[in-house]
Scaffold this motif. Structure first.
Motif, PDB file in Angstrom:
ATOM      1  N   ASP A  22      -8.163 -14.094   6.305  1.00  0.00           N
ATOM      2  CA  ASP A  22      -6.858 -14.230   5.368  1.00  0.00           C
ATOM      3  C   ASP A  22      -6.295 -13.021   4.858  1.00  0.00           C
ATOM      4  O   ASP A  22      -6.720 -12.079   4.639  1.00  0.00           O
ATOM      5  CB  ASP A  22      -7.405 -15.029   4.053  1.00  0.00           C
ATOM      6  N   ASP A  23      -5.003 -13.177   5.051  1.00  0.00           N
ATOM      7  CA  ASP A  23      -3.734 -12.085   4.708  1.00  0.00           C
ATOM      8  C   ASP A  23      -2.709 -12.687   3.859  1.00  0.00           C
ATOM      9  O   ASP A  23      -2.366 -13.882   4.179  1.00  0.00           O
ATOM     10  CB  ASP A  23      -3.045 -11.524   6.044  1.00  0.00           C
ATOM     11  N   ILE A  24      -2.516 -11.891   2.847  1.00  0.00           N
ATOM     12  CA  ILE A  24      -0.972 -12.254   2.164  1.00  0.00           C
ATOM     13  C   ILE A  24      -0.088 -12.138   3.027  1.00  0.00           C
ATOM     14  O   ILE A  24       0.153 -11.058   3.875  1.00  0.00           O
ATOM     15  CB  ILE A  24      -1.076 -11.680   0.863  1.00  0.00           C
ATOM     16  N   GLY A  25       0.823 -13.042   3.148  1.00  0.00           N
ATOM     17  CA  GLY A  25       1.934 -13.019   4.214  1.00  0.00           C
ATOM     18  C   GLY A  25       3.171 -13.695   3.472  1.00  0.00           C
ATOM     19  O   GLY A  25       3.459 -13.703   2.233  1.00  0.00           O
ATOM     20  N   GLY A  26       4.230 -14.196   4.397  1.00  0.00           N
ATOM     21  CA  GLY A  26       5.353 -14.662   3.870  1.00  0.00           C
ATOM     22  C   GLY A  26       6.146 -13.616   4.520  1.00  0.00           C
ATOM     23  O   GLY A  26       6.014 -12.483   4.362  1.00  0.00           O
ATOM     24  N   LYS A  27       7.396 -13.706   5.005  1.00  0.00           N
ATOM     25  CA  LYS A  27       8.039 -12.746   5.880  1.00  0.00           C
ATOM     26  C   LYS A  27       8.396 -11.454   4.905  1.00  0.00           C
ATOM     27  O   LYS A  27       8.248 -10.486   5.092  1.00  0.00           O
ATOM     28  CB  LYS A  27       9.523 -13.485   6.348  1.00  0.00           C
ATOM     29  N   GLY A  28       9.114 -11.986   3.405  1.00  0.00           N
ATOM     30  CA  GLY A  28       9.202 -10.685   2.769  1.00  0.00           C
ATOM     31  C   GLY A  28       8.259  -9.965   2.511  1.00  0.00           C
ATOM     32  O   GLY A  28       8.163  -8.530   2.301  1.00  0.00           O
ATOM     33  N   ILE A  29       7.036 -10.577   2.260  1.00  0.00           N
ATOM     34  CA  ILE A  29       5.692  -9.825   1.919  1.00  0.00           C
ATOM     35  C   ILE A  29       5.463  -8.964   2.967  1.00  0.00           C
ATOM     36  O   ILE A  29       5.076  -7.689   2.869  1.00  0.00           O
ATOM     37  CB  ILE A  29       4.684 -10.834   1.092  1.00  0.00           C
ATOM     38  N   ASN A  30       5.542  -9.339   4.162  1.00  0.00           N
ATOM     39  CA  ASN A  30       4.970  -8.709   5.417  1.00  0.00           C
ATOM     40  C   ASN A  30       6.023  -7.336   5.314  1.00  0.00           C
ATOM     41  O   ASN A  30       5.365  -6.370   5.682  1.00  0.00           O
ATOM     42  CB  ASN A  30       5.066  -9.481   6.591  1.00  0.00           C
ATOM     43  N   VAL A  31       6.998  -7.484   5.380  1.00  0.00           N
ATOM     44  CA  VAL A  31       8.197  -6.541   5.233  1.00  0.00           C
ATOM     45  C   VAL A  31       7.865  -5.532   4.194  1.00  0.00           C
ATOM     46  O   VAL A  31       7.583  -4.354   4.333  1.00  0.00           O
ATOM     47  CB  VAL A  31       9.505  -6.868   5.004  1.00  0.00           C
ATOM     48  N   ALA A  32       7.277  -5.898   2.853  1.00  0.00           N
ATOM     49  CA  ALA A  32       7.074  -4.936   1.848  1.00  0.00           C
ATOM     50  C   ALA A  32       5.843  -4.158   2.306  1.00  0.00           C
ATOM     51  O   ALA A  32       5.530  -3.100   2.180  1.00  0.00           O
ATOM     52  CB  ALA A  32       6.853  -5.853   0.676  1.00  0.00           C
ATOM     53  N   LYS A  33       4.650  -4.976   2.998  1.00  0.00           N
ATOM     54  CA  LYS A  33       3.391  -4.198   3.426  1.00  0.00           C
ATOM     55  C   LYS A  33       3.745  -2.903   4.394  1.00  0.00           C
ATOM     56  O   LYS A  33       3.332  -2.054   4.171  1.00  0.00           O
ATOM     57  CB  LYS A  33       2.587  -5.257   4.194  1.00  0.00           C
ATOM     58  N   VAL A  34       4.709  -3.111   4.948  1.00  0.00           N
ATOM     59  CA  VAL A  34       4.838  -2.217   6.329  1.00  0.00           C
ATOM     60  C   VAL A  34       5.681  -1.085   5.708  1.00  0.00           C
ATOM     61  O   VAL A  34       5.627   0.099   5.906  1.00  0.00           O
ATOM     62  CB  VAL A  34       5.724  -2.925   7.552  1.00  0.00           C
ATOM     63  N   ILE A  35       6.699  -1.404   4.883  1.00  0.00           N
ATOM     64  CA  ILE A  35       7.453  -0.305   4.042  1.00  0.00           C
ATOM     65  C   ILE A  35       6.518   0.519   3.368  1.00  0.00           C
ATOM     66  O   ILE A  35       6.560   1.627   3.374  1.00  0.00           O
ATOM     67  CB  ILE A  35       8.623  -0.948   3.279  1.00  0.00           C
ATOM     68  N   LYS A  36       5.622   0.168   2.598  1.00  0.00           N
ATOM     69  CA  LYS A  36       4.673   0.703   1.758  1.00  0.00           C
ATOM     70  C   LYS A  36       3.868   1.808   2.662  1.00  0.00           C
ATOM     71  O   LYS A  36       3.469   2.675   2.565  1.00  0.00           O
ATOM     72  CB  LYS A  36       3.835  -0.414   1.029  1.00  0.00           C
ATOM     73  N   LYS A  37       3.420   1.028   3.656  1.00  0.00           N
ATOM     74  CA  LYS A  37       2.497   1.627   4.680  1.00  0.00           C
ATOM     75  C   LYS A  37       3.296   2.975   5.167  1.00  0.00           C
ATOM     76  O   LYS A  37       2.648   4.176   5.581  1.00  0.00           O
ATOM     77  CB  LYS A  37       2.108   0.979   5.788  1.00  0.00           C
ATOM     78  N   LEU A  38       4.736   2.768   5.296  1.00  0.00           N
ATOM     79  CA  LEU A  38       5.234   3.945   5.887  1.00  0.00           C
ATOM     80  C   LEU A  38       5.660   4.881   4.856  1.00  0.00           C
ATOM     81  O   LEU A  38       6.452   5.833   5.154  1.00  0.00           O
ATOM     82  CB  LEU A  38       6.589   3.365   6.511  1.00  0.00           C
ATOM     83  N   GLY A  39       5.207   4.648   3.667  1.00  0.00           N
ATOM     84  CA  GLY A  39       5.413   5.846   2.406  1.00  0.00           C
ATOM     85  C   GLY A  39       6.734   5.504   1.841  1.00  0.00           C
ATOM     86  O   GLY A  39       7.048   6.282   0.909  1.00  0.00           O
TER      87      GLY A  39
END
Ligand SMILES: Nc1ncnc2c1ncn2[C@@H]1O[C@H](COP(=O)(O)OP(=O)(O)OP(=O)(O)O)[C@@H](O)[C@H]1O
Ligand SMILES: O=P(O)(O)OC[C@@]1(O)O[C@H](CO)[C@@H](O)[C@@H]1O
Length: 307
Positions: free
Chosen positions: A33-50
């Motif tokens: 299970d992963d938390i998702g939904g398009k905007g949340i996925n965008v937020a996850k990658v932005i955060k990972k990129l610092g």
């Protein structure tokens, strides 16, 4: 600051099978299970990129604690409006033998214009003209197809830069309000314009959008991606990798553009980062976001052609 708005978030349940036998009992090899939904996925990658990001939108009250916990694990700051019901669970089926990916996305909770007004007020109270707002994903039941259009019009009054990732009428109407960038995949593009699959066909089909000053990035899965704006056109072929899940690949691209627009990077550089981010994403199981190092590893392998 970058804000993502997810009106219809999801818990993505990825079920990995050897192959799906329709009409029979199937047994999974594993699931996650992963938390998702398009905007949340965008937020996850932005955060990972610092970069800092605030995830906004609606969240179902009944299972909100699970969603908050998962976002906390990613270190993402969030400010959701809670609505009645639960955040939907979307089923992502991975068939290992065929390398085939099937999504079953549920409708999700119902909301209304009163909640939408509250959300718009909440976003307006936070953002200023240096900010980037990403609006993405399907609309929950109860909201009109002009929801993104209304949101964009209201946010543009503040001068915020807006990225829209949607499909069908919600995208068509949203475009009328003039976001800075849209990122349909080819199927999503076909929901708003008649379009073939060659680069020339796509270029012709998006010209009415690009002429409005909207940078248009069309992702084409294993065929790569293409960026059009008034001055430039770039194509990137995909990088060959072992694909574990394509869920969230487009969202990783959007994350890179949000950062690029926020930091005033040239579009070519943002495009390069978007290909690296989406490539790194597809190597990960489920809709988990790739780490920064994994993304940077692919950055030097991206080949951009000016068209
Ligand atoms: N099979 C693949 N091999 C390599 N790269 C891929 C593959 N599939 C997708 N990608 C990368 O991800 C990008 C986005 O893919 P795609 O067009 O499938 O996004 P999407 O449908 O918007 O995804 P989602 O909606 O799940 O976020 C592609 O342009 C490419 O860079
Ligand atoms: O039903 P929507 O809102 O169009 O898409 C939802 C969704 O498929 O998009 C993400 C991948 O882009 C997943 O995390 C999620 O399940």
């Amino acid at each position: 600051m970058i804000y993502t708005v997810t009106l219809n978030p999801a818990i993505d349940k990825t079920i990995v099978l050897d192959s799906l036998n329709l009409g029979h009992v199937n047994r999974s090899l594993f699931s996650r299970d992963d938390i998702g939904g398009k905007g949340i996925n965008v937020a996850k990658v932005i955060k990972k990129l610092g970069h800092n990001v605030v995830a906004m939108g609606f969240i179902g009250r009944e299972n909100s604690n699970y969603v908050y916990k998962k976002l906390y694990e990613y270190g993402i700051c969030c400010d959701f409006i809670e609505v009645d019901g639960e955040t939907r669970t979307n089923i992502k089926i991975v068939e290992e033998r065929e390398g085939r990916f099937t999504d079953i996305n549920q409708l999700g909770f119902e909301t209304d214009n009163f909640d939408l007004e509250n959300l718009i007020k909440r976003i307006k109270s936070r953002v200023n003209s240096n900010d980037v707002v990403v609006l993405s994903g399907s609309l929950p039941k109860g909201l009109n197809v002009d929801t993104y259009k209304i949101m964009i019009e209201k946010l543009k009054e503040i001068g915020v830069k807006i990225i829209l990732d949607a499909e069908g009428e919600a995208l068509r109407k949203g475009i009328e309000a003039g976001p800075l960038l849209i990122k349909p995949n080819l199927n999503e593009l076909k929901t708003i314009v008649n379009c073939g699959e060659s680069l020339e066909d796509i270029k012709k089909a998006v010209s009415v959008i690009v002429d409005k000053g909207i940078t248009t990035v069309v992702s084409m899965g294993e065929k790569g991606a293409i960026l059009f704006n008034k001055d430039e056109c770039f194509y990137s072929k995909p990088i060959k990798v072992d694909v574990k899940s394509t869920v969230g690949a487009g969202d990783s691209m959007v994350a890179a553009f949000a950062i690029g627009i926020h930091d005033n990077l040239p579009f070519e550089e943002s495009f390069r980062l978007s290909i690296a981010a989406s490539t790194a994403k597809v190597t990960k199981e489920g809709s988990q976001a790739p780490d920064r190092n994994e993304i940077l590893k692919y950055l030097e392998l991206v080949e951009i052609q000016r068209r």
